[in-house]
Design a protein around this motif. Structure first.
Motif, mmCIF file in Angstrom:
data_model
loop_
_atom_site.group_PDB
_atom_site.id
_atom_site.type_symbol
_atom_site.label_atom_id
_atom_site.label_comp_id
_atom_site.label_asym_id
_atom_site.label_seq_id
_atom_site.Cartn_x
_atom_site.Cartn_y
_atom_site.Cartn_z
ATOM 1 N N TRP A 171 2.542 -3.313 7.651
ATOM 2 C CA TRP A 171 1.265 -4.030 7.695
ATOM 3 C C TRP A 171 1.068 -4.679 6.348
ATOM 4 O O TRP A 171 1.501 -4.136 5.320
ATOM 5 N N GLY A 172 0.429 -5.820 6.332
ATOM 6 C CA GLY A 172 0.146 -6.483 5.078
ATOM 7 C C GLY A 172 -1.126 -7.301 5.163
ATOM 8 O O GLY A 172 -1.609 -7.624 6.245
ATOM 9 N N CYS A 173 -1.680 -7.608 3.988
ATOM 10 C CA CYS A 173 -2.836 -8.497 3.918
ATOM 11 C C CYS A 173 -2.922 -9.093 2.521
ATOM 12 O O CYS A 173 -2.349 -8.562 1.569
ATOM 13 N N GLY A 174 -3.628 -10.195 2.437
ATOM 14 C CA GLY A 174 -3.821 -10.874 1.167
ATOM 15 C C GLY A 174 -4.990 -10.293 0.400
ATOM 16 O O GLY A 174 -5.632 -9.324 0.829
ATOM 17 N N VAL A 175 -5.272 -10.914 -0.723
ATOM 18 C CA VAL A 175 -6.398 -10.501 -1.557
ATOM 19 C C VAL A 175 -7.671 -10.588 -0.725
ATOM 20 O O VAL A 175 -7.958 -11.618 -0.104
ATOM 21 N N SER A 176 -8.416 -9.476 -0.662
ATOM 22 C CA SER A 176 -9.611 -9.413 0.186
ATOM 23 C C SER A 176 -10.370 -8.123 -0.080
ATOM 24 O O SER A 176 -9.895 -7.241 -0.799
ATOM 25 N N THR A 177 -11.547 -8.027 0.524
ATOM 26 C CA THR A 177 -12.351 -6.799 0.505
ATOM 27 C C THR A 177 -12.838 -6.568 1.926
ATOM 28 O O THR A 177 -13.335 -7.499 2.572
ATOM 29 N N PHE A 178 -12.680 -5.327 2.426
ATOM 30 C CA PHE A 178 -13.117 -5.031 3.789
ATOM 31 C C PHE A 178 -13.430 -3.548 3.948
ATOM 32 O O PHE A 178 -12.911 -2.706 3.230
ATOM 33 N N ASP A 179 -14.319 -3.260 4.890
ATOM 34 C CA ASP A 179 -14.667 -1.887 5.263
ATOM 35 C C ASP A 179 -13.602 -1.347 6.206
ATOM 36 O O ASP A 179 -13.048 -2.104 7.021
ATOM 37 N N TRP A 180 -13.349 -0.023 6.119
ATOM 38 C CA TRP A 180 -12.377 0.596 7.021
ATOM 39 C C TRP A 180 -12.806 2.032 7.316
ATOM 40 O O TRP A 180 -13.407 2.698 6.482
ATOM 41 N N HIS A 181 -12.485 2.497 8.533
ATOM 42 C CA HIS A 181 -12.737 3.880 8.931
ATOM 43 C C HIS A 181 -11.451 4.426 9.541
ATOM 44 O O HIS A 181 -10.812 3.753 10.360
ATOM 45 N N TYR A 182 -11.076 5.643 9.155
ATOM 46 C CA TYR A 182 -9.859 6.286 9.648
ATOM 47 C C TYR A 182 -10.199 7.274 10.752
ATOM 48 O O TYR A 182 -10.783 8.316 10.499
ATOM 49 N N ASP A 183 -9.815 6.937 11.992
ATOM 50 C CA ASP A 183 -9.997 7.838 13.123
ATOM 51 C C ASP A 183 -8.905 8.908 13.156
ATOM 52 O O ASP A 183 -9.064 9.935 13.798
ATOM 53 N N SER A 184 -7.795 8.634 12.470
ATOM 54 C CA SER A 184 -6.665 9.556 12.353
ATOM 55 C C SER A 184 -6.217 9.569 10.895
ATOM 56 O O SER A 184 -6.503 8.634 10.150
ATOM 57 N N GLU A 185 -5.502 10.619 10.506
ATOM 58 C CA GLU A 185 -4.935 10.637 9.165
ATOM 59 C C GLU A 185 -3.837 9.581 9.086
ATOM 60 O O GLU A 185 -3.033 9.429 10.004
#
Length: 86
Positions: free
Chosen positions: A22-36
Motif C-alpha cells: 500500500w502506498g500514499c503521497g504526502v497527506s493527512t488523514f484519520d484512520w481507525h484499526y478494526d484489526s491489528e
C-alpha cells in the motif's frame, strides 16, 4: 493503546516483503484499526498521533498498530509499505 515501532530482523523483513503493498503521497488523514496491523515501511516518513501520544517512523521500520486504535496519519514523505492484518 501502544503503537510498536522497531527494526525487523532479516527473517521478518524477508517475510514482510511477501505481503501486499500500500502506498500514499504526502497527506493527512484519520484512520481507525478494526484489526491489528503490522507493516514494514520500504519508503516514506510518517507521524501518527492518537489520544495516548504519537509515533514517528519511516523507511526500514516495522510498526504494529493495535486493534481499536483511532488516529491521525501525517505523511511527511510518500509512503510505501507491506502489511498484514491479524
Amino acid at each position: 493503546m501502544d503503537i510498536i515501532v522497531r527494526k525487523p530482523s532479516e527473517a521478518e523483513r524477508a517475510a514482510m516483503l511477501k505481503e501486499p503493498t500500500w502506498g500514499c503521497g504526502v497527506s493527512t488523514f484519520d484512520w481507525h484499526y478494526d484489526s491489528e496491523e503490522t507493516c514494514l515501511l520500504t519508503a516514506g516518513r510518517v507521524t501518527v498521533t492518537h489520544s495516548g501520544g504519537r509515533a514517528d517512523f519511516g523507511q526500514g521500520d516495522m510498526v504494529t498498530f493495535p486493534r481499536g486504535l483511532s488516529c491521525v496519519w501525517t505523511v511527511h514523505e510518500a509512503v510505501q509499505k507491506h502489511y498484514y492484518f491479524t
